[in-house]
Write an enzyme that holds these catalytic residues in place. Sequence first.
Site, short mmCIF file in Angstrom:
data_model
loop_
_atom_site.label_atom_id
_atom_site.label_comp_id
_atom_site.label_asym_id
_atom_site.label_seq_id
_atom_site.Cartn_x
_atom_site.Cartn_y
_atom_site.Cartn_z
N ARG A 9 0.84 -1.19 0.00
CA ARG A 9 0.00 0.00 0.00
C ARG A 9 0.88 1.25 0.00
NH1 ARG A 9 -4.72 0.91 4.49
NH2 ARG A 9 -2.98 1.25 5.94
N ALA A 50 1.86 8.09 -4.78
CA ALA A 50 2.64 8.08 -6.02
C ALA A 50 2.84 6.66 -6.54
CB ALA A 50 3.99 8.76 -5.79
N TYR A 60 -8.59 2.62 -12.27
CA TYR A 60 -9.96 2.52 -11.76
C TYR A 60 -10.35 1.04 -11.79
CZ TYR A 60 -10.39 7.58 -12.07
OH TYR A 60 -10.21 8.94 -11.91
#
Length: 540
Positions: A108, A179, A475
């Site tokens: 993460r 990032a 997405y």
Amino acid sequence: MKFPQFSMLPFLMVVVMLSLSGTTLSHPHWDFLLCLSLRLANYSTISKVIYVQNNPSYLSVLNASIHNTRFSTPATPKPFAIITPLKTSHVRSTLYCSKKHGFQLRIRSGGHDVEGLSYVSEVPFVILDLLNFRAIKVDTKNEVAWVQSGATLGELYYAIAAKTNTLAFPAGMCHTVGAGGHFSGGGYGTLFRKYGLAADNIIDARMIDVNGRILDRKSMGEDVFWAIRGGGGNTFGIVLAWKLKLVPVPAVVTVFTVNKNLEQNATKIFHRWQYIAHKLPDDLFMNVWITKVNSSQVGTKTVQATFRGMLLGGVDELITLIQDKFPELGLAEENCNEMSWIESVLYFGGLPLQSVDILLDKNALPTLSLKAKSDYVKEPIPESGIEGLMSMFLEEEADNAVAMIPAFGGKMDEIPENELPYPHRAGNLFEATSIVQWTKEQNAESGKYISWSRRLYSYMTPYVSKSPREAYVNYRDLDLGINNINDYTSYEQASIWGFKYFKNNFKRLVQVKTKVDPMNFFRNEQSIPPLLSPWKKKGN
């Protein structure tokens, strides 16, 4: 290259450390913690790096970077531990112990994965949270910057603007996005028609492969360097940092917003926009947001198309250009504002313009539950199709829904679709991404919002790309298909979703994966699978 060996601490000391962190010898996975604690070899470090479920800080660390509260419920699977490394050796140790003791590793950076894949798994897993890997070094003389994967885009933009007002980086508009995840999927924002994707402007990287080797562009090779710039995260290794090529921007840019609702011919104006926006000069970014808003009639709703954009130039040049090419918009000087590039980041991020310091605030925006779907449009949608799209936004479930529609063209038309894994280049008029949101308190009713998202996606079928129906990996959408998360996934099965994200680049991504991680350690529901998995070899 072997993992480094550490001197062993006395056994009882490690037991005390684990007990103090809320874990006991009776825990079924304490061997992982023992492995990691021995390699960290310092209690003060352990207390800052390892968070297990009994630790009082566990939930706050877990939730701090969850930006989709659909995956923040009591029923959501939780990691056995969260590891927040302070230095590279901690990352390598986490990798080593996860492999040795059978934990999946979820990596993460910012936590904006819309399907929660960076912090949720259905099998035993550990989160490697790069929140402490946020260093940024900007070199204005050579027009480059190094940024670690845990830094947010807001922190990156802030660091650049602190050094110069005539250099920028072409990445996304949401300042809290990490990032690492953003770059690994391609990444685009207000400068992409001028300079391409964020990934198009990455010139080096520092990563750890599955064997614990620390690699740069030269040592990883061009195939791997190609794959990590758009092939999706948590697949090829752990990218710790990226070297960016900064791009020139003028000291003054001009932004604008024009709102048109259904009663103000929004449908016809958007229909016309489709024929124009992708052909405009690449100094101009334009997008359209479609939302439900209050009507001028009390107690009724309408649909609004918000036309927004930015010109790398002054207001007079912008108005002259739009009045000539797109007079239907009715752009006037009062719709425009001249500002610096860094102020435009605040403007498009929905942030107050008073101070750029807000770019450092990871909690400046509300956190909601959401479902996202993306499409690419290659031919203008007829007015009747737009009318149907608008009508769906009047439905109850669309109270907090948005369709985000950035115009393509410009530099995107010039870059071959196999230049990077991101293939959606020439031939696209625009991308259309729908996001439906609801509050955490409404999670019990999430089904109706997700159903609306799927019905809108179905409605758009005649008007979007086909064979494959393309989608943007940043997405993520698990409706497109998933891997067998703890079993063999065939090339054919993964191709169902893989070709939608990557088109023919999926084939090369599989080849790279097979070479660098043949045992498929780095994996999630939509990670690139190796061509021949060890499970297949065993006949399982």
